[in-house]
Design a protein around this motif. Structure first.
Motif, PDB file in Angstrom:
ATOM      1  N   VAL A 215       0.861  -1.177   0.000  1.00 48.92           N
ATOM      2  CA  VAL A 215       0.000   0.000   0.000  1.00 48.92           C
ATOM      3  C   VAL A 215       0.896   1.224   0.000  1.00 48.92           C
ATOM      4  O   VAL A 215       1.883   1.287   0.740  1.00 48.92           O
ATOM      5  N   ASP A 216       0.570   2.204  -0.803  1.00 52.66           N
ATOM      6  CA  ASP A 216       1.473   3.319  -1.054  1.00 52.66           C
ATOM      7  C   ASP A 216       1.431   4.347   0.088  1.00 52.66           C
ATOM      8  O   ASP A 216       0.953   5.469  -0.056  1.00 52.66           O
ATOM      9  N   VAL A 217       1.965   3.902   1.253  1.00 56.04           N
ATOM     10  CA  VAL A 217       2.050   4.785   2.409  1.00 56.04           C
ATOM     11  C   VAL A 217       3.480   4.874   2.929  1.00 56.04           C
ATOM     12  O   VAL A 217       3.719   5.433   4.010  1.00 56.04           O
ATOM     13  N   GLY A 218       4.435   4.331   2.179  1.00 51.25           N
ATOM     14  CA  GLY A 218       5.817   4.356   2.612  1.00 51.25           C
ATOM     15  C   GLY A 218       6.355   5.763   2.795  1.00 51.25           C
ATOM     16  O   GLY A 218       7.154   6.031   3.705  1.00 51.25           O
ATOM     17  N   GLU A 219       5.917   6.685   1.945  1.00 53.78           N
ATOM     18  CA  GLU A 219       6.379   8.065   2.056  1.00 53.78           C
ATOM     19  C   GLU A 219       5.908   8.703   3.358  1.00 53.78           C
ATOM     20  O   GLU A 219       6.627   9.517   3.960  1.00 53.78           O
ATOM     21  N   ILE A 220       4.726   8.330   3.806  1.00 50.60           N
ATOM     22  CA  ILE A 220       4.222   8.857   5.078  1.00 50.60           C
ATOM     23  C   ILE A 220       5.137   8.405   6.215  1.00 50.60           C
ATOM     24  O   ILE A 220       5.476   9.192   7.110  1.00 50.60           O
ATOM     25  N   ARG A 221       5.548   7.147   6.178  1.00 50.96           N
ATOM     26  CA  ARG A 221       6.445   6.636   7.222  1.00 50.96           C
ATOM     27  C   ARG A 221       7.769   7.392   7.230  1.00 50.96           C
ATOM     28  O   ARG A 221       8.335   7.675   8.287  1.00 50.96           O
ATOM     29  N   GLU A 222       8.272   7.727   6.030  1.00 53.33           N
ATOM     30  CA  GLU A 222       9.528   8.470   5.946  1.00 53.33           C
ATOM     31  C   GLU A 222       9.370   9.909   6.432  1.00 53.33           C
ATOM     32  O   GLU A 222      10.255  10.450   7.105  1.00 53.33           O
ATOM     33  N   LEU A 223       8.230  10.532   6.122  1.00 56.59           N
ATOM     34  CA  LEU A 223       8.022  11.920   6.506  1.00 56.59           C
ATOM     35  C   LEU A 223       7.787  12.091   8.000  1.00 56.59           C
ATOM     36  O   LEU A 223       8.308  13.026   8.625  1.00 56.59           O
ATOM     37  N   ASP A 224       7.001  11.184   8.601  1.00 54.74           N
ATOM     38  CA  ASP A 224       6.638  11.344  10.006  1.00 54.74           C
ATOM     39  C   ASP A 224       6.166   9.993  10.562  1.00 54.74           C
ATOM     40  O   ASP A 224       5.004   9.616  10.377  1.00 54.74           O
ATOM     41  N   PRO A 225       7.044   9.250  11.249  1.00 51.18           N
ATOM     42  CA  PRO A 225       6.660   7.934  11.783  1.00 51.18           C
ATOM     43  C   PRO A 225       5.452   7.995  12.716  1.00 51.18           C
ATOM     44  O   PRO A 225       4.662   7.048  12.761  1.00 51.18           O
ATOM     45  N   ALA A 226       5.301   9.092  13.441  1.00 51.06           N
ATOM     46  CA  ALA A 226       4.153   9.199  14.350  1.00 51.06           C
ATOM     47  C   ALA A 226       2.840   9.291  13.578  1.00 51.06           C
ATOM     48  O   ALA A 226       1.837   8.664  13.946  1.00 51.06           O
ATOM     49  N   VAL A 227       2.839  10.049  12.489  1.00 52.77           N
ATOM     50  CA  VAL A 227       1.654  10.129  11.650  1.00 52.77           C
ATOM     51  C   VAL A 227       1.378   8.780  11.005  1.00 52.77           C
ATOM     52  O   VAL A 227       0.220   8.336  10.911  1.00 52.77           O
ATOM     53  N   ASP A 401     -11.638  11.991  10.823  1.00 49.93           N
ATOM     54  CA  ASP A 401     -11.044  13.085  11.594  1.00 49.93           C
ATOM     55  C   ASP A 401      -9.539  12.879  11.739  1.00 49.93           C
ATOM     56  O   ASP A 401      -8.745  13.820  11.588  1.00 49.93           O
ATOM     57  N   VAL A 402      -9.141  11.645  12.047  1.00 50.01           N
ATOM     58  CA  VAL A 402      -7.718  11.352  12.213  1.00 50.01           C
ATOM     59  C   VAL A 402      -6.981  11.524  10.892  1.00 50.01           C
ATOM     60  O   VAL A 402      -5.872  12.084  10.846  1.00 50.01           O
ATOM     61  N   LEU A 403      -7.575  11.050   9.801  1.00 49.63           N
ATOM     62  CA  LEU A 403      -6.949  11.226   8.491  1.00 49.63           C
ATOM     63  C   LEU A 403      -6.756  12.701   8.169  1.00 49.63           C
ATOM     64  O   LEU A 403      -5.690  13.119   7.709  1.00 49.63           O
ATOM     65  N   ASP A 404      -7.786  13.488   8.393  1.00 46.66           N
ATOM     66  CA  ASP A 404      -7.704  14.917   8.095  1.00 46.66           C
ATOM     67  C   ASP A 404      -6.581  15.573   8.902  1.00 46.66           C
ATOM     68  O   ASP A 404      -5.735  16.303   8.355  1.00 46.66           O
ATOM     69  N   ARG A 405      -6.556  15.300  10.188  1.00 46.21           N
ATOM     70  CA  ARG A 405      -5.539  15.892  11.056  1.00 46.21           C
ATOM     71  C   ARG A 405      -4.135  15.423  10.660  1.00 46.21           C
ATOM     72  O   ARG A 405      -3.182  16.221  10.614  1.00 46.21           O
ATOM     73  N   SER A 406      -4.003  14.151  10.350  1.00 51.56           N
ATOM     74  CA  SER A 406      -2.694  13.584  10.029  1.00 51.56           C
ATOM     75  C   SER A 406      -2.157  14.115   8.708  1.00 51.56           C
ATOM     76  O   SER A 406      -0.983  14.484   8.602  1.00 51.56           O
ATOM     77  N   TYR A 407      -3.008  14.172   7.697  1.00 57.12           N
ATOM     78  CA  TYR A 407      -2.537  14.630   6.389  1.00 57.12           C
ATOM     79  C   TYR A 407      -2.188  16.114   6.414  1.00 57.12           C
ATOM     80  O   TYR A 407      -1.254  16.551   5.738  1.00 57.12           O
ATOM     81  N   ARG A 408      -2.924  16.878   7.199  1.00 51.24           N
ATOM     82  CA  ARG A 408      -2.591  18.308   7.296  1.00 51.24           C
ATOM     83  C   ARG A 408      -1.262  18.500   8.022  1.00 51.24           C
ATOM     84  O   ARG A 408      -0.493  19.423   7.709  1.00 51.24           O
ATOM     85  N   ARG A 409      -0.972  17.627   8.957  1.00 50.35           N
ATOM     86  CA  ARG A 409       0.318  17.700   9.649  1.00 50.35           C
ATOM     87  C   ARG A 409       1.472  17.402   8.693  1.00 50.35           C
ATOM     88  O   ARG A 409       2.543  17.998   8.814  1.00 50.35           O
ATOM     89  N   LEU A 410       1.259  16.521   7.741  1.00 50.39           N
ATOM     90  CA  LEU A 410       2.305  16.196   6.771  1.00 50.39           C
ATOM     91  C   LEU A 410       2.570  17.359   5.815  1.00 50.39           C
ATOM     92  O   LEU A 410       3.680  17.515   5.312  1.00 50.39           O
ATOM     93  N   GLY A 411       1.528  18.125   5.516  1.00 52.62           N
ATOM     94  CA  GLY A 411       1.683  19.269   4.628  1.00 52.62           C
ATOM     95  C   GLY A 411       1.792  18.868   3.169  1.00 52.62           C
ATOM     96  O   GLY A 411       1.620  17.698   2.794  1.00 52.62           O
TER      97      GLY A 411
END
Length: 465
Positions: A215-227, A401-411
């Motif tokens: 699943v194409d979420v590897g970039e999220i892990r690289e940008l912010d492991p907490a997110v 809600d969590v998705l919205d908050r998390s994606y906005r944190r990634l920018g």
């Protein structure tokens, strides 16, 4: 001689993958007493506007048309270039032929309302479950006893310059009594079978993939492991402990890791479905002819339901390490392709609200899911799916809600995606519930559809369209 279906659903040009599958089919026919029906279900674009490069970056395959030809034409040329092989029959079915086949089967099934069923089997949008359900019905029409599914965004590993084909393990064990397989030292390197299950058939044989996350979420892990932890954790059941969620997050979408194949490892017993992916699986007809997959549209992961059925019912499987090489097509990471894929990921998370209760009830039922012939009983699964559609959707509101908050944190593009997702919230919440209701509708009709497919006249090979 048994017939088996080596199947590839695709909606893109994939000439290289078709050629590789033809090699696997020829290998199977040469080494096993089978007739292999190589089935390409193709809903790719028929307009002559695409480049000749296929999803793997392969271009100008043998027989490929000139630049500018449609993805479907490229695939048809790849099919035409397949070297004729004894006991290998190639079928390339475009959307028109698939629709005609389904219309005949639905009509023969006696369904009182055919149009909704046709839409569930061949929707306008992408559906990973629906394309595999079509494979199941075509396999029934062809008289096949098993389906062996691959995907267009994968390739085979090599050992000493030779391709490592999963179908060896699938044909060596699928459909046999588990007790016989346990005694076959050429088929099993590790036996975890409950001796009481020796009379049950092996109904699932699968491996995973190596390479990037499925699943194409590897970039999220690289940008912010907490997110990444917050986002991936959304697909765990809410009642799980933090330790259980953490283990799920660590293992999610990793497949077989990155270590290349060196020697066969096969495990017989309750299948570890975390190590099985739909790009690398063989299923016995006694599973997929009893239950379909959820036909949800624009929802990744909608094709994994039967793995849970097999495990929860106590049916034996074989898990191997002939992993497929996973790669991504470029459109998933930029522009409209990125947006479309992330919507599918969001819908996957929302689908869990309705699937987790079913999985939980199947676990409790266990062997009660099987009849005296060790085949899956449809009624309790249908009842569970019907009831799941009534679940309170408050948990899905929280997921969004969590998705919205998390994606906005990634920018960046993730924040822009959050802006795109915000006005879709109500629609996606409604669609997730409707998907559960439509799944119940399809389960209810499935037995009659399979029977009608068995009565369908033989599908003629060699015709594209």
């Amino acid at each position: 001689m048994r017939r088996v279906c080596l199947a590839l659903p695709t909606n893109r040009a994939c000439a290289g993958t078709i050629a590789a599958l033809a090699e696997e089919a020829a290998h199977a026919a040469a080494h096993f007493d089978v007739e292999v029906h190589l089935l390409i279900l193709d809903t790719s674009d028929t307009s002559d506007t695409a480049s000749t490069a296929d999803a793997s970056g392969t271009s100008d395959a043998a027989g490929a048309p000139e630049a500018g030809s449609s993805p479907f034409a490229q695939n048809a040329a790849a099919v035409a270039a397949v070297v004729p092989t004894p006991r290998v029959v190639v079928h390339h079915l475009g959307e028109a032929r698939q629709r005609a086949f389904l219309e005949r089967v639905i009509r023969r099934s006696g369904a009182p309302d055919p149009e909704p069923l046709l839409d569930l089997m061949l929707p306008d949008a992408v559906s990973y479950g629906a394309c595999t359900n079509r494979i199941f019905l075509v396999a029934a029409a062809l008289g096949c006893t098993s389906v062996h599914r691959r995907d267009s965004d994968g390739d085979y590993q090599l050992l000493d310059g030779h391709k490592v084909f999963p179908i060896d393990h699938e044909l060596r064990t699928l459909g046999r009594r588990a007790g016989e397989v346990a005694a076959d030292v050429t088929a099993v390197t590790k036996n975890e079978l409950d001796p009481a299950h020796g009379d049950r058939p092996v109904v699932l044989v699968g491996g995973s993939f190596i390479g990037e996350l499925s699943v194409d979420v590897g970039e999220i892990r690289e940008l912010d492991p907490a997110v990444y932890h917050d986002v991936v954790g959304l697909w765990a059941p809410p009642v799980w402990s933090e330790e259980e969620k953490r283990e799920l997050i660590e293992e999610s979408f990793t497949g077989g890791g990155t270590e290349p194949f060196r020697a066969d490892e096969t495990v017989l017993g309750p299948p570890d479905i975390r190590r099985v992916d739909m790009c690398n699986i063989g299923l016995d007809h006694r599973v997929y002819e009893r239950l379909p997959l959820p036909p949800a549209t624009e929802t990744i992961g909608s094709d994994y339901f039967l793995l849970h059925v097999v495990l929860d019912a106590g049916l034996p499987g074989v898990v191997h390490n002939r992993h497929i090489v996973n790669y991504y097509t470029p459109e998933r990471r930029t522009g409209p392709g990125f947006t479309a894929y992330q919507v599918r990921f969001a819908k996957f998370l929302l689908s869990m609200l309705y699937l987790h209760p079913v999985y939980g009830e199947m676990m409790v039922l266990g062997e009660e899911l099987l009849d005296e012939r060790h085949e899956v009983r449809t009624a309790p699964v249908l009842d569970s799916v019907r009831r799941s559609a009534a679940w309170d959707r408050a948990e899905n509101v929280r997921r969004l809600d969590v998705l919205d908050r998390s994606y906005r944190r990634l920018g960046g593009k993730y924040a822009r995606f959050a802006d795109h997702l915000a006005p879709l919230r109500e629609r996606l919440l409604d669609e997730a519930r409707a998907d559960a209701e439509r799944f119940a509708l399809l389960i209810d009709a499935w037995g009659a559809l399979v029977a009608a497919a068995h009565a369908e006249p033989t599908i003629r090979p060699g015709e594209a369209g």
